[in-house]
Write an enzyme that holds these catalytic residues in place. Structure first.
Site, PDB file in Angstrom:
ATOM      1  N   ASP A 135      18.043  -7.399  18.595  1.00  0.00           N
ATOM      2  CA  ASP A 135      17.056  -7.906  17.683  1.00  0.00           C
ATOM      3  C   ASP A 135      16.635  -9.336  17.707  1.00  0.00           C
ATOM      4  O   ASP A 135      14.996  -9.180  17.495  1.00  0.00           O
ATOM      5  CB  ASP A 135      17.669  -7.851  15.754  1.00  0.00           C
ATOM      6  CG  ASP A 135      17.824  -6.503  15.111  1.00  0.00           C
ATOM      7  OD1 ASP A 135      17.478  -5.546  16.026  1.00  0.00           O
ATOM      8  OD2 ASP A 135      18.500  -6.533  14.568  1.00  0.00           O
TER       9      ASP A 135
ATOM     10  N   ASN B  71       7.422  -1.260  14.462  1.00  0.00           N
ATOM     11  CA  ASN B  71       8.977  -1.017  15.457  1.00  0.00           C
ATOM     12  C   ASN B  71      10.000   0.113  14.308  1.00  0.00           C
ATOM     13  O   ASN B  71      10.341  -0.177  14.814  1.00  0.00           O
ATOM     14  CB  ASN B  71       9.778  -2.305  15.499  1.00  0.00           C
ATOM     15  CG  ASN B  71      10.230  -2.878  13.143  1.00  0.00           C
ATOM     16  OD1 ASN B  71      10.227  -2.633  12.273  1.00  0.00           O
ATOM     17  ND2 ASN B  71      12.310  -3.677  13.773  1.00  0.00           N
ATOM     18  N   PHE B  72       8.663   0.963  14.376  1.00  0.00           N
ATOM     19  CA  PHE B  72       9.388   2.227  13.643  1.00  0.00           C
ATOM     20  C   PHE B  72       9.677   2.743  15.130  1.00  0.00           C
ATOM     21  O   PHE B  72       9.677   2.642  16.033  1.00  0.00           O
ATOM     22  CB  PHE B  72       8.241   3.639  12.988  1.00  0.00           C
ATOM     23  CG  PHE B  72       7.464   2.924  11.333  1.00  0.00           C
ATOM     24  CD1 PHE B  72       8.612   1.813  10.913  1.00  0.00           C
ATOM     25  CD2 PHE B  72       6.335   1.961  11.638  1.00  0.00           C
ATOM     26  CE1 PHE B  72       7.635   1.691   9.780  1.00  0.00           C
ATOM     27  CE2 PHE B  72       5.830   1.913  10.813  1.00  0.00           C
ATOM     28  CZ  PHE B  72       6.292   1.060   9.157  1.00  0.00           C
TER      29      PHE B  72
ATOM     30  N   ARG C 103       2.428   9.305  13.335  1.00  0.00           N
ATOM     31  CA  ARG C 103       2.089  10.340  12.372  1.00  0.00           C
ATOM     32  C   ARG C 103       1.719   9.809  11.013  1.00  0.00           C
ATOM     33  O   ARG C 103       0.589  10.285  10.339  1.00  0.00           O
ATOM     34  CB  ARG C 103       3.496  11.050  11.922  1.00  0.00           C
ATOM     35  CG  ARG C 103       3.913  11.627  12.610  1.00  0.00           C
ATOM     36  CD  ARG C 103       5.397  12.530  12.579  1.00  0.00           C
ATOM     37  NE  ARG C 103       6.472  11.540  12.082  1.00  0.00           N
ATOM     38  CZ  ARG C 103       7.213  11.326  12.918  1.00  0.00           C
ATOM     39  NH1 ARG C 103       6.811  12.261  14.108  1.00  0.00           N
ATOM     40  NH2 ARG C 103       8.407  10.566  12.990  1.00  0.00           N
TER      41      ARG C 103
ATOM     42  N   LEU D 248       1.094  -0.933  -0.006  1.00  0.00           N
ATOM     43  CA  LEU D 248       0.036  -0.108   0.143  1.00  0.00           C
ATOM     44  C   LEU D 248       0.914   0.936  -0.222  1.00  0.00           C
ATOM     45  O   LEU D 248       1.981   1.222   0.839  1.00  0.00           O
ATOM     46  CB  LEU D 248      -0.777  -0.160   1.231  1.00  0.00           C
ATOM     47  CG  LEU D 248      -1.877  -1.001   1.314  1.00  0.00           C
ATOM     48  CD1 LEU D 248      -2.243  -1.163   3.029  1.00  0.00           C
ATOM     49  CD2 LEU D 248      -2.791  -0.593   0.488  1.00  0.00           C
ATOM     50  N   ASP D 249       0.225   2.584  -0.420  1.00  0.00           N
ATOM     51  CA  ASP D 249       1.115   3.490  -0.433  1.00  0.00           C
ATOM     52  C   ASP D 249       0.171   4.434   0.154  1.00  0.00           C
ATOM     53  O   ASP D 249       0.057   4.865   0.367  1.00  0.00           O
ATOM     54  CB  ASP D 249       0.662   4.127  -1.409  1.00  0.00           C
ATOM     55  CG  ASP D 249       1.780   5.098  -1.755  1.00  0.00           C
ATOM     56  OD1 ASP D 249       2.015   6.173  -0.568  1.00  0.00           O
ATOM     57  OD2 ASP D 249       1.799   6.356  -2.805  1.00  0.00           O
TER      58      ASP D 249
END
Length: 414
Positions: free
Chosen positions: A168, A95-96, A103, A71-72
């Site tokens: 990680d 995990n941004f 946002r 998706l865009d």
């Protein structure tokens, strides 16, 4: 067969390893994990080396049992699609860096208005708030700040990172654990909640025993001498070179007549059991230099395979130091089914790590190969009620990808 998390849907925004390895655990046990990816490109982990048939092997390692939906997310139509998915979803995982999901319009406060039962899982380097909130988080630096690096390496050398992306991986396990706990809690409360994990906390928890000693007794943990397994261990908890240049680990001699068995296995005469320097295990470290030298000499009389055979014959634990190719040839590893094979029409056969946790009635299964970018676009949109005409319009306008059409026309893609 009903799997433990069958019927649970996860909308997965995660990328690289920390996030994907966590959601993969839920997918292995039945969850429907829908991976949201960029049109054509996919998530950034797809670009990692090494690659086979144009697909990152690292990506494939972390993304089996998932569907890919490209998706865009800059378009309002794509955001509307995600919000529609949230209505019937159980988990949204990302995990941004802190603040990115908000946002994009997918923050917890917004999504819980759509679905109060939603579990919002966010992972980062340091935490969602605090003095490091805006800093870049990454495996290597989490090992440094988390204290693991200071414990790793030789005493006479510099601190060293662990030989894999352990921060990680641990972070992924914390994600899976947190989501599982939140799903269990929701059964009692009927409500969703925020699940927050970060790389640094996972690394800190990995050495919880040393933490207790440091916090309560101010115990110091200098790095171990070369070849010794732990800072407070000696020659009986160490690594030795064999005649053929390969290595073998000695994990204590905590069996009846351990010193005698070890001496017999390595043909040490006179037996270590008869040496007064080693008659009291609490004094083994006092004779470390002499004992270490004697054991180094003894191991070099035999090849690694010979040591393995001799240890087994004398009831001592195995300890061959394998490279990764050797690991998967070991008969116990083969018996444990620690390799599974996936088949995909685009990139062919690929071998992946098996399932380390075995359940007798509802075991993990490999149901889906790691997906190509946008492989399940049409499938997902139809499940959401879109008609073929509407799907074509979304693809034409670039809201969702046309990767399947391109592949059908001969274009390549991962």
């Amino acid at each position: 067969m009903t799997l433990p998390y069958e019927g649970i849907r996860i909308i997965d925004f995660t990328q690289v390893e920390q996030g994907p390895v966590g959601t993969q655990v839920l997918g292995d046990y039945g969850a429907d994990v829908v991976k949201i990816e960029r049109v054509d490109i996919g998530e950034i982990g797809r670009g990692q080396q090494p690659q086979i048939n144009g697909v990152s092997l690292y990506y494939m390692a972390d993304n089996r049992n998932k569907r890919s939906f490209s998706l865009d997310l800059r378009t309002p139509e794509a955001k509307e699609i995600v919000h529609e998915m949230v209505k019937d979803a159980d988990v949204v995982a990302s995990n941004f860096r802190p603040g990115v999901m908000e946002r994009m319009g997918f923050g917890y406060e917004e999504l819980k208005k759509i679905n109060p039962r939603i579990i919002w899982s966010v992972a980062s380097g340091w935490g969602q708030t605090g003095p490091y909130e805006k800093r870049i988080g990454q495996d290597l630096v989490s090992q440094a700040l988390g204290g693991l690096m200071s414990l790793t390496g030789d005493r006479d050398g510099p601190p060293r990172a662990v030989g894999t992306f352990i921060g990680d991986y641990l972070g992924g396990m914390m994600i899976a654990q947190g989501i599982m706990a939140a799903l269990a809690a929701r059964e009692k409360t009927g409500r969703g909640q925020v699940v927050e994990t970060n790389l640094m906390d996972g690394v800190i928890a990995s050495h919880l025993q040393e933490n207790a000693a440091a916090l309560n007794a101010d115990w110091k943990f200098p790095r171990a001498p070369k070849g010794i397994g732990h800072s407070d261990s000696g020659p009986f908890y160490a690594i030795y070179e064999c005649k053929d240049g390969k290595y073998y680990t000695l994990m204590g001699v905590f069996v009846p007549d351990g010193l005698g068995r070890l001496s017999k296995a390595l043909e040490i005469e006179p037996s270590l059991a008869d040496d007064p320097r080693f008659d009291n295990p609490t004094r083994w470290n006092e004779g470390s230099p002499a004992l270490r030298a004697a054991l180094e000499e003894a191991f070099k009389k035999f090849t690694r395979a010979e040591v393995e055979e001799r240890f087994d014959a004398n009831g001592l634990p195995p300890g061959s130091v394998y490279d990764l190719q050797e690991v998967f040839e070991d008969p116990q590893v083969v018996h444990n089914n620690m390799v599974v094979e996936a088949e995909h029409p685009v990139y062919g056969k690929v071998k992946l790590t098996g399932f380390p946790v075995k359940l007798s009635d509802t075991p993990a299964t490999l149901r889906r190969s790691p997906p190509t970018v946008g492989e399940h676009n049409e499938e997902m949109l139809r499940e959401l009620g879109y008609t073929d005409a509407q799907i074509q319009e979304l693809q034409t306008s670039g809201v969702t990808g046309s990767e399947n059409i391109k592949r059908a026309n001969g274009a390549t893609g991962s």
